[in-house]
Design a protein around this motif. Structure first.
Motif: not given
Length: 681
Positions: A192-198
């Protein structure tokens, strides 16, 4: 004219490309979405697709869920595990609804249905509800990306990835990390960082391996998955299923976004074109902190300032002291090598509270290696916690914990489930399922009326024999229990027998030889060859099980002061042609005589001093189930006389050895070691 022709040609090329892309998306074997603008997803709950193609599963509304599915069913060939194969790859982002935390999380799911309208939000992740969670009829596989620690589902932390089969108690889970090829180590990754994750999820039915891999959007797919689980999904995944996502919020919330997704049921999922993915919406502006308005040029008196400062110092000191005391109270031993076993580790604080401070009124058993306490987890699940003292080096402890985790994967209805462990200072805590009727010896040798009837006894014997057969032959490795006795057979609410206490158990590969040479066991249930070789085998387990058979049939302990030992007594009865006289007098007229005779004779030959004469556990099951006929041995035969002679010689040697090393009681577990954790385990 030329310009018009070019425009027309451009139109048709664009149309054909769009048509091909759509056809790929509707292909029964695979599809790919670089954004969801033209997608015909099946949406429910709070899920919506933004004008730029961004899929949003939930917003910051509390206690809501959303789900989105590829609209066409996926057709699998589930006739065998070999033919089952799939791969999926997606990019997601969780934008927390507050500055401090977000929740609850999202899942990628394979399900026979797209209808999740009855699912619950919060910790159920929009996937199940209280009535259907855990049902084998769900036929659901889910990969959870969970941002809240939910004790009722035994979550390991508030930032983890789990593999869920029909249940939100994960079959396997791990803190969210990814393997950095550049640094050669695992690095933490906040979901839940707001960053895009694959995320990559790959299943190979030929090997029955399910891999889950994570990485930030800037990194290629790591060579090492986060989770790699051996599991046969052919009984779980039905022939026609749907694939998609669910998500939910609680009192803490996340915006759950999916930006791109590809799936392939017959090979590797295609790569997503990151440059074509939609953008996340800009975060809302942060509100300035509320600052009270000035009220003129007021000044505090110096004495007030000094008093307030002194009070703050005192409060900080007290708070620090309380924190240190509390931290010391729950302090654990946790080393780097344990990270891979973290899904199987309980916190000491959880076990301390579950057992109500390990008070004596919660004590349910005490043996040679520790005390056992009853406990209740926050989920209301009842557990048994065994506290074992140890003094071991890191390598020995690492090996032992690895064996604990391996045995935690044992699944059989007649084995007490080992749930996990905890380490704290000089002690190890083993956590088991709680058995409400206690151990077999407490019931068999008590004066409680009514006692176990014959049908309950034969069911207990069959159950434990089935569990032993699973350990010896049917699991992925051979498991030697090494301490089979009534005290280690537990009874559930229905008085079904379950073999427990794997504190002395050993594992080795099928086809190889066990390496342990540490003598351990209970003298009255210890095979004589153990004294010569020190090596436990499946045959030494059979010997101990034979003693249990005789105990259940006769209602007597193997050795009691002032009485002929049990084996000699049964042989005496057999020699007189009256073997049924060895049966428990409490069962007189209440047992099936043919079954009783079989159990007494079979128990004797399982207890034979020559391991080559003992049956295997598969043969024991065949005799008990009537699939094989027990050999007809007449009374007063030379075979029985030879049996008695060699048995007495071996028995005397074992009991003398027990006394020599300080075995205080023949019914207690004996070992040549000071604790169960020493070099050589």
């Amino acid at each position: 004219m030329a310009a018009a022709a070019l425009r027309s040609l451009y139109f048709w090329i664009t149309f054909i490309l769009s048509f091909n892309t759509l056809a790929l998306a509707q292909d029964q074997n695979q599809f790919i979405y670089n954004g969801f603008l033209e997608a015909k997803l099946h949406l429910g709950g709070n899920a919506t697709i933004h004008p730029d193609g961004l899929l949003q599963l939930t917003n910051t509304s509390e206690r809501q869920q959303g789900y989105a599915f590829h609209p066409s069913p996926i057709k699998f060939n589930t006739s065998s595990s070999q033919s089952l194969l799939f791969s999926t790859y997606f990019v997601f982002a969780m934008v927390p609804g507050s500055l401090t935390a977000g929740g609850h999380g999202m899942t990628f799911v394979i399900s026979p249905s797209m209808d999740f309208s009855e699912a619950t939000a919060t910790s159920y992740l929009g996937l199940f509800n209280t009535s259907n969670n855990g049902l084998p009829t769900n036929h659901v596989l889910a990969i959870e990306l969970d941002t809240v620690e939910s004790p009722e589902f035994k979550d390991i932390d508030d930032n983890h990835v789990g593999i869920d089969v029909n249940d939100l108690i994960s079959n396997d889970s791990a803190p969210a990390t990814y393997f950095s090829e550049e640094e050669g180590t695992n690095k933490s990754l906040k979901l839940a960082s707001g960053n895009l994750t694959q995320v990559w999820i790959d299943y190979n039915g030929a090997e029955n391996v399910l891999n889950v891999t994570l990485a930030p959007i800037s990194d290629p797919k790591p060579s090492r998955p986060l989770l790699s689980m051996v599991i046969d999904l052919s009984p779980i995944i039905l022939e026609s299923v749907y694939v998609g996502f669910t998500a939910s919020t609680g009192t803490i919330t996340n915006n759950h976004f999916v930006l791109g997704w590809s799936f392939n049921k017959s090979g590797k999922a295609d790569s997503i074109e990151v440059s074509k993915l939609p953008s996340l919406p800009p975060p809302p502006p942060l509100s300035p902190l509320s600052i009270p308005p000035e009220k003129g040029n007021q000044k505090l008196e110096p004495t007030i300032i000094v008093s307030v400062a002194a009070l703050v110092v005192v409060l900080i000191t007290i708070g620090g002291a309380v924190y240190i005391v509390r931290k010391k109270k729950y302090e654990e031993v946790y080393e780097d090598w344990e990270r891979e076993y973290s899904p199987h580790r309980f916190s000491y604080k959880t076990l301390y509270k579950a057992t109500r401070d390990f008070k004596d009124n919660g004590l349910i058993g005490e043996g040679g290696f520790g005390k056992v306490y009853r406990g209740v987890l926050p989920s209301s699940d009842q557990i048994a916690v065994k506290r074992v003292s140890h003094d071991s080096g890191e390598q020995t402890m690492k090996q032992f914990v690895a064996e604990i985790v391996s045995m935690g994967r044992l699944r059989h209805r007649n084995l007490v489930q080992l749930l996990g462990y905890c380490r704290r200072r000089g002690e190890l805590l083993l956590v088991y399922d709680f058995m409400p009727n206690g151990s077999l010896d407490k019931v068999l040798y008590s004066n409680i009326r009514p006692n176990l009837n014959w049908f309950q006894r034969i069911r207990i014997l069959r159950g434990v024999a089935s569990g032993l057969l699973y350990l010896h032959e049917d699991w992925e490795q051979v498991v030697l229990h090494r301490d089979i006795k009534p005290g280690n057979i537990l009874l559930d609410a229905g008085l079904n027998g379950k073999l427990g206490d794997f504190g002395l158990a050993r594992l080795y590969d099928h086809g190889s030889n066990p390496e342990t040479t540490i003598l351990a066991g209970t003298p009255t249930h210890m095979a004589p060859e153990l004294l010569r070789t020190g090596k436990a085998t499946t045959s030494t387990d059979v010997f101990a099980f034979g003693a249990v058979m005789l105990e259940l049939a006769s209602g007597r302990k193997p050795k009691e002061p002032g009485q002929v030992d049990l084996v000699n007594w049964v042989i005496d009865c057999w020699n007189r042609g009256a073997i049924l006289e060895a049966s428990d007098p409490r069962l007189e007229g209440l047992c099936v005589e043919e079954q009783m005779e079989l159990v007494l004779k079979l128990g004797l030959f399982c207890s034979h001093p020559n391991p080559a004469t003992r049956p295997s556990m598969r043969q024991v099951m065949q005799y008990l189930d009537g699939d094989a006929k027990f050999p007809d041995i007449s009374p007063n035969s030379n075979l029985l006389d030879a049996f008695r002679s060699s048995y007495n010689e071996a028995s005397n040697t074992i009991m003398a050895f027990s006394s020599l090393i300080g075995g205080s009681s023949s019914s207690h577990t004996m070992s040549t070691m000071d604790s169960i954790l020493v070099v050589g385990r």
